[in-house]
Design a protein around this motif. Sequence first.
Motif, PDB file in Angstrom:
ATOM      1  N   TYR A 136     -38.521  -8.740 -23.336  1.00  9.33           N
ATOM      2  CA  TYR A 136     -37.405  -9.550 -23.808  1.00  9.33           C
ATOM      3  C   TYR A 136     -36.740  -8.782 -24.937  1.00  9.33           C
ATOM      4  CZ  TYR A 136     -34.563 -13.016 -26.076  1.00  9.33           C
ATOM      5  OH  TYR A 136     -33.503 -13.663 -26.631  1.00  9.33           O
ATOM      6  N   PRO A 160     -33.826  -9.190 -27.615  1.00  8.69           N
ATOM      7  CA  PRO A 160     -32.734  -9.962 -28.210  1.00  8.69           C
ATOM      8  C   PRO A 160     -31.620  -9.001 -28.615  1.00  8.69           C
ATOM      9  CG  PRO A 160     -34.522  -9.743 -29.765  1.00  8.69           C
ATOM     10  CD  PRO A 160     -34.968  -9.057 -28.524  1.00  8.69           C
ATOM     11  N   SER A 187     -30.145  -8.216 -31.214  1.00 11.10           N
ATOM     12  CA  SER A 187     -30.214  -7.443 -32.455  1.00 11.10           C
ATOM     13  C   SER A 187     -31.328  -6.405 -32.506  1.00 11.10           C
ATOM     14  CB  SER A 187     -30.423  -8.412 -33.622  1.00 11.10           C
ATOM     15  OG  SER A 187     -31.683  -9.053 -33.456  1.00 11.10           O
ATOM     16  N   SER A 231     -38.040 -20.457 -23.314  1.00 18.49           N
ATOM     17  CA  SER A 231     -37.239 -20.966 -24.431  1.00 18.49           C
ATOM     18  C   SER A 231     -37.893 -20.655 -25.776  1.00 18.49           C
ATOM     19  CB  SER A 231     -36.998 -22.474 -24.275  1.00 18.49           C
ATOM     20  OG  SER A 231     -38.229 -23.160 -24.256  1.00 18.49           O
ATOM     21  N   GLN A 279     -37.122 -17.079 -26.587  1.00 17.83           N
ATOM     22  CA  GLN A 279     -35.707 -17.002 -26.980  1.00 17.83           C
ATOM     23  C   GLN A 279     -35.505 -17.492 -28.413  1.00 17.83           C
ATOM     24  OE1 GLN A 279     -33.968 -19.202 -23.656  1.00 17.83           O
ATOM     25  NE2 GLN A 279     -32.709 -17.401 -23.156  1.00 17.83           N
ATOM     26  N   ARG A 280     -36.152 -18.609 -28.727  1.00 15.67           N
ATOM     27  CA  ARG A 280     -36.015 -19.199 -30.054  1.00 15.67           C
ATOM     28  C   ARG A 280     -36.479 -18.221 -31.129  1.00 15.67           C
ATOM     29  NH1 ARG A 280     -39.750 -22.480 -32.415  1.00 15.67           N
ATOM     30  NH2 ARG A 280     -40.730 -23.029 -30.421  1.00 15.67           N
ATOM     31  N   HIS A 281     -37.682 -17.604 -30.913  1.00 15.93           N
ATOM     32  CA  HIS A 281     -38.179 -16.653 -31.906  1.00 15.93           C
ATOM     33  C   HIS A 281     -37.276 -15.417 -31.978  1.00 15.93           C
ATOM     34  CE1 HIS A 281     -41.830 -18.664 -33.166  1.00 15.93           C
ATOM     35  NE2 HIS A 281     -42.154 -18.910 -31.903  1.00 15.93           N
ATOM     36  N   GLY A 282     -36.662 -15.086 -30.844  1.00 16.83           N
ATOM     37  CA  GLY A 282     -35.776 -13.909 -30.812  1.00 16.83           C
ATOM     38  C   GLY A 282     -34.536 -14.091 -31.690  1.00 16.83           C
ATOM     39  N   GLN A 283     -34.131 -15.349 -31.883  1.00 16.93           N
ATOM     40  CA  GLN A 283     -32.948 -15.617 -32.714  1.00 16.93           C
ATOM     41  C   GLN A 283     -33.180 -15.171 -34.161  1.00 16.93           C
ATOM     42  OE1 GLN A 283     -30.261 -16.491 -31.125  1.00 16.93           O
ATOM     43  NE2 GLN A 283     -31.480 -16.770 -29.279  1.00 16.93           N
ATOM     44  N   ASN A 284     -34.447 -15.180 -34.598  1.00 21.51           N
ATOM     45  CA  ASN A 284     -34.749 -14.856 -35.993  1.00 21.51           C
ATOM     46  C   ASN A 284     -34.902 -13.362 -36.245  1.00 21.51           C
ATOM     47  OD1 ASN A 284     -34.918 -17.644 -36.244  1.00 21.51           O
ATOM     48  ND2 ASN A 284     -37.116 -17.658 -35.851  1.00 21.51           N
TER      49      ASN A 284
END
Lengths: 294, 294
Positions: free
Chosen positions: B229, B231, B233, B285, B288-293
């Motif tokens: 995965y 993200p 950034s 999900s 994905q959520r942890h990837g936002q940080n």
Amino acid sequence: MSHYSVKKGAFFMGFGLSNVVLVKSDKHGRMIPEALDAAIEESKKKGFTPLMVNGTSGTTVMGAYDPLNEIADVCERQGNIWLHVDACWGGAALLSLKLRHKMKGIERADSIAWDPHKMAGAILQCAVLITKHKDLLAEAHTAGARYLFQQDKVYDCSYDTGDKSVQCGRKIDAFKLWLLWKAYGSSGMAERIESCFDNALYLRQLLTETPGFRLLFEEQECTNTCFWYIPPSMRGQVAPAIKGQMQVTGSMMIGYQPQGQFVNFFRMIVASPMTTREDMQHVISTIQRHGQNL
Amino acid sequence: MSHYSVKKGAFFMGFGLSNVVLVKSDKHGRMIPEALDAAIEESKKKGFTPLMVNGTSGTTVMGAYDPLNEIADVCERQGNIWLHVDACWGGAALLSLKLRHKMKGIERADSIAWDPHKMAGAILQCAVLITKHKDLLAEAHTAGARYLFQQDKVYDCSYDTGDKSVQCGRKIDAFKLWLLWKAYGSSGMAERIESCFDNALYLRQLLTETPGFRLLFEEQECTNTCFWYIPPSMRGQVAPAIKGQMQVTGSMMIGYQPQGQFVNFFRMIVASPMTTREDMQHVISTIQRHGQNL
């Protein structure tokens, strides 16, 4: 009187049974340090390199504690031979200030095996290997399988023990010991062990007072109480017959075995702190009851 | 892609690591039978005697199933070399009529290792060794310690397994498998395994449909779904960083590892029949959520 696992380990590890040298023990099953010294000398003369001595704290059948200090002296004098102490059965004595003298010298061992699932009351299975040689397990066992034991984790990877053990994914049995210790504390653990020893001594006293029973030895060091029971009608196969009756009727389970010149004798071991004096009386009366039918 | 326990076993048993020959596998991690044949020929030319081949049914990382029939052919042709199959992870496929084809040829193995505590849902630990060579375990392991394994008991002593095993007193882990099988029946066991495979395939489908995820391989044989995965950034240390966040926040645990030229990738394994399609969505999900940080 080393446990048979020493032989088993020797052939499993590829050393071969002929490289296991048996050392003479005294009549109570304790290794004779002078005999150990002589056996090492003789091995060296034959061109062999003795590399490990197995001492036992609480032998299987008689519950003998080897004289560890004297054995450690021999190991040191003979060139720092590795001293392993099989304390699987009797190691729990260390938990009691009153009883730990039986294992004087244990601090000099290079490695110690202890089964808290025996007398310490941990649930089966909980086996401990202790060594003072830091990093040795990692050096001996680590296969460096990085695909399983990643080093870029969020925590300190030196706490990961998987690759340091012989096996890989297994239950953390040490947790059972930790929980037990937390629940009872050191003094509570000591009381549990001491009650085993107390009850075994009481059983021994009962046996001397009750007709038909005969103790194998004039002294005992652990909770192993070895005795015969001979009902009037039968002098031969008593122990197997009575154990058979116990199993068939479901009344009680108590082990028996032969050793050396002694024919089958019962071996009663007190391992649970829940045992009471009434239980000891029950052992005697149940065997007597089954003896009536022989 | 044999498990590292093969190497570990070789040095533990005294064979030495230099006597473990690695056989080439295809890009999905399956052993190439022709490469095995060539490796055996080469060993023989060097004067060695190849004695065991390790096939794998469900490799650790990729979940590959080795072509057992072809491997067994090589073992037979090369002089009856012992075929061991490490089915610890993927062996549960045998419980399903739909899936057992993955292990075609398993009946030709001399020995099989299987861990029902993995995909079959037995509680840890429950490890099985099966061999068609009757009496071999007794021949290999029996130490004949009559003081522990008496032969004059009330029942048939041939059922006593203690002396036939490497270890002595241990829990009867096979009982867990027996209970599980009695509770679910063969068809119930099959359903549990099939649901793991179904969910893994569904997860695979989700991964192809969700932006930011990338599968490692165009096909998979077991429930191991290997993916990255990335993200927006961050393109480098994603998996360790996300696993770290998961552990610190306690949201989810999912393994990752590098292999060969592939940098750290998540390895999601479906092993519990209790998993649902919702769980598969949750995996996506949460990552994905942890990837936002990041």
